[in-house]
Design a protein around this motif. Structure first.
Motif, mmCIF file in Angstrom:
data_model
loop_
_atom_site.group_PDB
_atom_site.id
_atom_site.type_symbol
_atom_site.label_atom_id
_atom_site.label_comp_id
_atom_site.label_asym_id
_atom_site.label_seq_id
_atom_site.Cartn_x
_atom_site.Cartn_y
_atom_site.Cartn_z
ATOM 1 N N ALA A 113 13.605 -1.263 1.849
ATOM 2 C CA ALA A 113 12.429 -1.886 2.561
ATOM 3 C C ALA A 113 11.252 -2.092 1.368
ATOM 4 C CB ALA A 113 12.062 -1.214 3.836
ATOM 5 N N HIS A 114 11.174 -1.321 0.384
ATOM 6 C CA HIS A 114 9.999 -1.509 -0.349
ATOM 7 C C HIS A 114 10.609 -1.311 -2.033
ATOM 8 C CE1 HIS A 114 7.579 -0.247 2.966
ATOM 9 N NE2 HIS A 114 8.347 0.729 3.372
ATOM 10 N N GLN A 115 10.058 -1.903 -2.867
ATOM 11 C CA GLN A 115 10.062 -1.909 -4.100
ATOM 12 C C GLN A 115 9.320 -1.103 -4.678
ATOM 13 O OE1 GLN A 115 12.721 -3.459 -5.911
ATOM 14 N NE2 GLN A 115 13.413 -4.231 -3.618
ATOM 15 N N ASP A 116 8.073 -0.795 -4.498
ATOM 16 C CA ASP A 116 7.058 0.097 -4.892
ATOM 17 C C ASP A 116 7.295 1.495 -4.641
ATOM 18 O OD1 ASP A 116 4.733 1.236 -5.878
ATOM 19 O OD2 ASP A 116 3.609 0.812 -3.997
ATOM 20 N N PRO A 117 7.494 2.445 -5.515
ATOM 21 C CA PRO A 117 7.815 3.762 -5.433
ATOM 22 C C PRO A 117 6.892 4.399 -4.658
ATOM 23 C CG PRO A 117 7.238 3.549 -7.660
ATOM 24 C CD PRO A 117 7.501 2.276 -6.984
ATOM 25 N N ILE A 118 5.586 3.975 -4.548
ATOM 26 C CA ILE A 118 4.533 4.910 -3.690
ATOM 27 C C ILE A 118 4.678 4.667 -2.128
ATOM 28 C CG2 ILE A 118 2.287 5.264 -3.324
ATOM 29 C CD1 ILE A 118 3.053 6.284 -5.760
ATOM 30 N N GLU A 119 5.137 3.183 -1.865
ATOM 31 C CA GLU A 119 5.440 2.786 -0.600
ATOM 32 C C GLU A 119 6.766 3.581 -0.121
ATOM 33 O OE1 GLU A 119 3.418 1.657 1.561
ATOM 34 O OE2 GLU A 119 2.209 1.897 -0.114
ATOM 35 N N GLN A 120 7.747 3.503 -0.874
ATOM 36 C CA GLN A 120 9.093 4.366 -0.751
ATOM 37 C C GLN A 120 8.722 5.799 -0.437
ATOM 38 O OE1 GLN A 120 11.330 3.740 -4.402
ATOM 39 N NE2 GLN A 120 12.332 1.783 -3.669
ATOM 40 N N LEU A 121 7.821 6.504 -1.161
ATOM 41 C CA LEU A 121 7.533 7.641 -1.042
ATOM 42 C C LEU A 121 6.897 7.912 0.222
ATOM 43 C CD1 LEU A 121 7.778 10.918 -1.893
ATOM 44 C CD2 LEU A 121 5.584 10.471 -3.206
ATOM 45 N N ARG A 122 6.179 6.942 0.591
ATOM 46 C CA ARG A 122 5.102 6.968 1.782
ATOM 47 C C ARG A 122 6.075 6.910 3.222
ATOM 48 N NH1 ARG A 122 0.234 6.276 3.106
ATOM 49 N NH2 ARG A 122 -0.361 5.480 0.974
ATOM 50 N N LYS A 128 6.153 8.430 -11.570
ATOM 51 C CA LYS A 128 5.410 8.980 -12.494
ATOM 52 C C LYS A 128 5.556 8.253 -13.658
ATOM 53 C CE LYS A 128 5.223 13.568 -15.160
ATOM 54 N NZ LYS A 128 5.952 14.832 -14.928
ATOM 55 N N GLU A 129 6.931 7.624 -14.110
ATOM 56 C CA GLU A 129 7.182 6.939 -15.153
ATOM 57 C C GLU A 129 6.217 5.699 -15.204
ATOM 58 O OE1 GLU A 129 11.388 6.370 -14.917
ATOM 59 O OE2 GLU A 129 11.873 8.287 -15.963
ATOM 60 N N MET A 130 5.942 5.231 -13.968
ATOM 61 C CA MET A 130 5.210 4.184 -13.922
ATOM 62 C C MET A 130 3.573 4.196 -14.016
ATOM 63 S SD MET A 130 7.594 2.123 -11.202
ATOM 64 C CE MET A 130 6.523 0.703 -11.088
ATOM 65 N N GLY A 131 3.322 5.326 -13.961
ATOM 66 C CA GLY A 131 2.035 5.947 -14.101
ATOM 67 C C GLY A 131 1.191 5.945 -12.680
ATOM 68 N N LEU A 132 2.073 5.876 -11.577
ATOM 69 C CA LEU A 132 1.475 5.870 -10.178
ATOM 70 C C LEU A 132 1.212 7.157 -9.576
ATOM 71 C CD1 LEU A 132 3.814 2.900 -9.211
ATOM 72 C CD2 LEU A 132 1.661 2.822 -9.770
ATOM 73 N N VAL A 133 1.934 8.121 -9.992
ATOM 74 C CA VAL A 133 1.585 9.769 -9.403
ATOM 75 C C VAL A 133 1.015 10.541 -10.654
ATOM 76 C CG1 VAL A 133 2.997 9.332 -7.570
ATOM 77 C CG2 VAL A 133 3.978 10.314 -9.775
#
Length: 189
Positions: A71-80, A133-138
């Protein structure tokens, strides 16, 4: 099929209330509103019934992970999505209370399969965090530790959640997910 659903529901309730060892097949049949023969028609024994419940529960966790990734491409939305799903399963589905860390009474091949599935789920969630983390998002030093602590916290929510409480399971999941994501260095949305 309705009889088996009643048997599974009764087993979940009784196993959660009395533990695996404290439940007899006769008692389970009475709770399900059927005969012991009917229980044995669907499940060879109490152990097989327990394994069926545990396997179905683990499959729901894995399905939640797959759904988040799809459903999500963004890893933050995947984690959420994964965290929210994990929390809601442990609040809304009583069979998830049976997923204890000691895996009692699982043994042999079933125990090994469950551990592998659980570890695969955890690796899948960890892969999301590593990508973020690799994308600098966390901002998390140790993705493995962060995921283990997060999932352990989610798994324990049934110890304090009450369906008749002031907040719905959806609202609690939202608030807890925001809190946990903040621990990963993610701001609230």
């Amino acid at each position: 099929m309705a009889a088996n659903a009643a048997i599974l529901k009764a087993a979940v309730v009784l196993f959660a209330e009395q533990g695996f060892d404290g439940v007899s097949m006769r008692e389970l049949a009475a709770r399900a509103g059927c005969s012991p023969a009917n229980v044995y028609h669907h499940h060879r024994n109490k152990y097989e019934l327990f394994v069926t419940i545990i396997e179905a529960s683990m499959m729901l966790h894995l399905a939640g992970l797959r759904a988040a990734l799809t459903a999500h491409q963004d890893p933050i939305e995947q984690l959420r999505s994964v965290i929210t799903d994990h929390l809601r399963l442990h609040m809304e589905r009583p069979e998830f209370r049976l997923l204890g860390s000691d895996f009692h009474p699982l043994r042999g091949e079933e125990r090994q399969r469950f551990i592998e599935e659980r570890d695969g789920y955890e690796r899948g969630v960890r892969a999301i965090v590593i990508r973020a983390k690799e994308m600098g998002l966390v901002d998390v030093e140790d993705p493995k530790l962060a995921v283990m602590v997060t999932l352990a916290g989610c798994t324990q929510v049934h110890n304090w959640y009450r369906p008749d409480g002031q907040l719905s399971s959806l609202e609690i999941a939202r608030r807890v997910t925001d809190f946990l994501l903040a621990g990963f260095g993610v701001g609230k949305t």
